[in-house]
Design an enzyme around this catalytic site. Structure first.
Site, short mmCIF file in Angstrom:
data_model
loop_
_atom_site.label_atom_id
_atom_site.label_comp_id
_atom_site.label_asym_id
_atom_site.label_seq_id
_atom_site.Cartn_x
_atom_site.Cartn_y
_atom_site.Cartn_z
N ASP A 162 113.33 31.43 37.00
CA ASP A 162 112.02 31.62 36.95
C ASP A 162 111.65 33.00 36.87
O ASP A 162 112.55 33.89 37.63
CB ASP A 162 111.52 31.23 38.42
CG ASP A 162 109.99 30.73 38.19
OD1 ASP A 162 109.15 30.98 37.25
OD2 ASP A 162 109.47 29.81 38.73
N HIS B 117 106.92 37.79 31.15
CA HIS B 117 106.68 37.11 32.28
C HIS B 117 107.76 36.34 32.73
O HIS B 117 107.83 35.76 33.79
CB HIS B 117 105.41 36.11 32.19
CG HIS B 117 104.11 37.00 32.18
ND1 HIS B 117 103.22 37.27 33.11
CD2 HIS B 117 103.48 37.74 31.08
CE1 HIS B 117 102.12 37.99 32.72
NE2 HIS B 117 102.31 38.15 31.75
P1 ADQ Z 1 104.57 29.82 35.71
O1 ADQ Z 1 105.85 29.20 35.15
O2 ADQ Z 1 103.58 28.88 35.44
O3 ADQ Z 1 104.07 31.27 35.26
P2 ADQ Z 1 103.95 30.41 38.47
O4 ADQ Z 1 104.55 31.89 38.80
O5 ADQ Z 1 104.57 29.86 39.76
O6 ADQ Z 1 104.56 29.73 37.25
O7 ADQ Z 1 102.42 30.24 38.31
C1 ADQ Z 1 102.17 28.85 38.52
C2 ADQ Z 1 100.64 29.16 38.68
O8 ADQ Z 1 100.01 27.89 38.49
C3 ADQ Z 1 100.28 29.52 40.29
O9 ADQ Z 1 99.15 30.29 40.60
C4 ADQ Z 1 99.85 27.79 41.13
O10 ADQ Z 1 99.24 28.07 42.06
C5 ADQ Z 1 99.39 27.33 39.61
N1 ADQ Z 1 99.56 25.79 39.83
C6 ADQ Z 1 100.70 25.30 39.63
N2 ADQ Z 1 100.56 23.82 39.87
C7 ADQ Z 1 99.14 23.90 40.24
C8 ADQ Z 1 98.36 22.75 40.43
N3 ADQ Z 1 98.78 21.50 40.61
N4 ADQ Z 1 96.97 22.91 40.53
C9 ADQ Z 1 96.58 24.26 40.57
N5 ADQ Z 1 97.26 25.20 40.07
C10 ADQ Z 1 98.65 25.09 40.18
C11 ADQ Z 1 104.85 32.24 34.36
C12 ADQ Z 1 106.34 32.59 34.75
C13 ADQ Z 1 106.57 32.71 36.26
C14 ADQ Z 1 105.63 34.25 36.63
C15 ADQ Z 1 104.22 33.99 36.16
C16 ADQ Z 1 103.38 35.10 36.15
O11 ADQ Z 1 107.35 31.37 34.33
O12 ADQ Z 1 107.87 33.23 36.65
O13 ADQ Z 1 105.60 34.17 37.84
O14 ADQ Z 1 104.08 33.67 34.69
O15 ADQ Z 1 103.82 36.22 35.60
#
Ligand code: ADQ
Length: 470
Positions: free
Chosen positions: A358, A154
């Site tokens: 990311d 991921h």
């Molecule tokens: P993350 O590093 O967690 O994931 P991201 O892809 O942005 O990063 O996903 C974060 C998720 O958490 C999003 O669905 C977002 O809505 C949710 N989220 C963040 N802050 C929140 C809050 N305050 N309240 C509720 N929800 C919140 C890892 C990798 C990424 C990759 C994903 C999926 O680092 O690059 O995209 O896995 O493969």
């Protein structure tokens, strides 16, 4: 006829109905096809077990295992989150190499492999998720498992010169080639993985694009992850996000949503917002930044200063620019329910997604899905988010260049309705098409093809080039 579908991830979905795109997608796929989900329970025990604790999932089985305190510290907090995470996010300087952590990480993977090997069948298709389990296929093969083993990374794949900072870097080729399918988010990641094989091993690229190394044939391919775009869009339209925030009628809103992680570029983002305010001229709109950043991995040392840093930067910006009726940065340090989050995205004029590094970044896709297509907000996206490969119609910025980001904010806030609509139309098309269901289906179809022993029909031309066989 294919065998059982099996998922392995760090945590099993054990606390009621799952929420969040990825977990829901994997849950749906197991509910539909049946199968087993293996992962840790979240409980800490005194002695490492030798078998799983089964609980019933919805149409499938969940088999949990507990970590000992030593495993939690060495495998999870240590090698996975204090070594592999920074390494893969171009922060080798933050790697905390502690004696014994690698052995604990490998030991946990070996224990899991022993427990799984007793249950797996040759025709099973096992889909393993993330950097917690990089050695798992090698461990399973050592236990005699011949099932089809897939993996999805991921997070970004490290560049070769970063990888060399890992004492155990020479194990990567064997770990990866023990899978049948090594999935990555982007073409950029595939290029980095192939470069590793090209420069450090005698891996051979076959005509069909697959690789051969130490007698094993395997594929390295990109599968850009998506979101459940249609349901997110529907959820976003249910409530008026602006009224939740009590915004003044002419006040513009910029939103950032991230786990509080050093890879997300939050410090530079807040500085850039301060830069926008500093350079604001008479006619520029008054805008607030709503930054939602729930804490994460607080036991890991590298995360302990981030919160203080951001409170200091937001305090400085607010101190300089606040007015009696206006606080420019609203910084919320906790999680927000998904439906509220969706309506807040929709209320925003600008989505600010500026990670230094990311894997994909799902927030960028959620922001686009949540917009009103008739009056959409503008996505500002880092050139270092994996999402950029699919989202070229965003305003692309360099997250290290604070001035450029401040200028992008000004451009976004002044963008005409026509241009906003045109950019959004391009973005939403991709977000809707390449959604999470598409991702799951594409990955599993590829596994099924590999399980059937058929050759890849679509040779990866990028791979050909990188391995000098073009
Ligand atoms: P993350 O590093 O967690 O994931 P991201 O892809 O942005 O990063 O996903 C974060 C998720 O958490 C999003 O669905 C977002 O809505 C949710 N989220 C963040 N802050 C929140 C809050 N305050 N309240 C509720 N929800 C919140 C890892 C990798 C990424 C990759 C994903 C999926 O680092 O690059 O995209 O896995 O493969």
């Amino acid at each position: 006829m294919t065998g059982r579908n099996i998922i392995v991830s760090n945590r099993v979905p054990s606390d009621g109905p799952p929420s969040g795109g990825l977990v829901v997608a994997l849950h749906d796929c197991l509910t539909e096809r049946g199968g087993i989900w293996y992962g840790t329970s979240g409980d800490i025990v005194d002695t490492a077990g030798t078998s799983f604790r089964p609980i019933a999932g919805d149409g499938y089985e969940i088999r949990m295992f507990d970590l000992t305190q030593t495993e939690y510290e060495g495998y999870y907090l240590g090698y996975a989150n204090s070594v592999l995470w920074p390494l893969c996010h171009r922060r080798a300087d933050l790697m905390a190499l502690q004696a014994g952590d690698f052995e604990t990480y490998l030991g946990l993977n070996q224990r899991l492999a022993r427990m799984m090997a007793a249950e797996l069948r040759p025709d099973d298709q096992v889909w393993i998720h993330d950097y917690h389990f990089l050695p798992l296929a090698a461990c399973l093969r050592a236990e005699g498992v011949t099932a089809t083993l897939g993996y999805f990374h991921h997070i970004p794949f490290p560049a070769v010169h970063d990888l060399l900072a890992l004492p155990e870097h020479d194990l990567f080729p064997d770990w990866i080639s023990s899978f049948d399918l090594f999935g990555l988010q982007t073409q950029r990641d595939v290029a980095a993985a192939l470069e590793m094989f090209r420069s450090t091993t005698g891996a051979e690229q076959l005509r069909d694009g697959s690789l051969q190394y130490h007698g094993r044939q395997f594929e390295v391919r990109s599968f850009p992850i998506g979101i459940d775009a249609a349901s997110f869009a529907a959820e976003a339209a249910l409530r008026d996000g602006r009224s939740l925030l009590n915004l003044a009628p002419d006040e513009r809103l910029v939103i950032g949503v991230d786990r509080l992680d050093y890879s997300k570029g939050l410090d530079n983002r807040m500085r850039a917002f301060g830069g926008y305010l500093a350079a604001r001229s008479e006619g520029d709109p008054r805008a607030s930044l709503l930054q939602i950043a729930p804490p994460t991995r607080e036991e890991v040392t590298a995360y302990q200063n981030i919160r203080n840093d951001l409170e200091r930067i937001s305090g400085e910006v607010n101190g300089l620019y606040s007015d009696l009726d206006w606080t420019p940065i609203r910084y919320i340090h906790r999680g927000i329910p998904r439906d509220t989050l969706a309506s807040l995205y929709r209320a925003a004029d600008v989505g600010l997604v500026t990670p230094f590094c990311d894997g994909m970044n799902l927030v960028a896709k959620e922001f686009v899905a949540a917009q009103d297509p008739h009056d959409p907000g503008v996505l500002i996206l880092s050139q270092f988010a994996g999402a950029v490969e699919q989202m070229e119609a965003a305003l692309i910025v360099n997250p290290y260049d604070i001035g450029e980001m401040a200028a992008a904010l000004k451009t976004a806030l002044a963008m005409s309705l026509e241009e906003r609509r045109a950019r959004h139309a391009k973005l939403i098309k991709g977000v809707m098409h390449d959604d999470i269901a598409h991702w799951t289906a594409t990955y599993l179809d590829t596994m099924t093809r590999l399980a059937a022993g058929t050759q890849s029909k679509t040779a990866d031309h990028l791979a050909d080039k990188l391995l000098g066989q073009d």
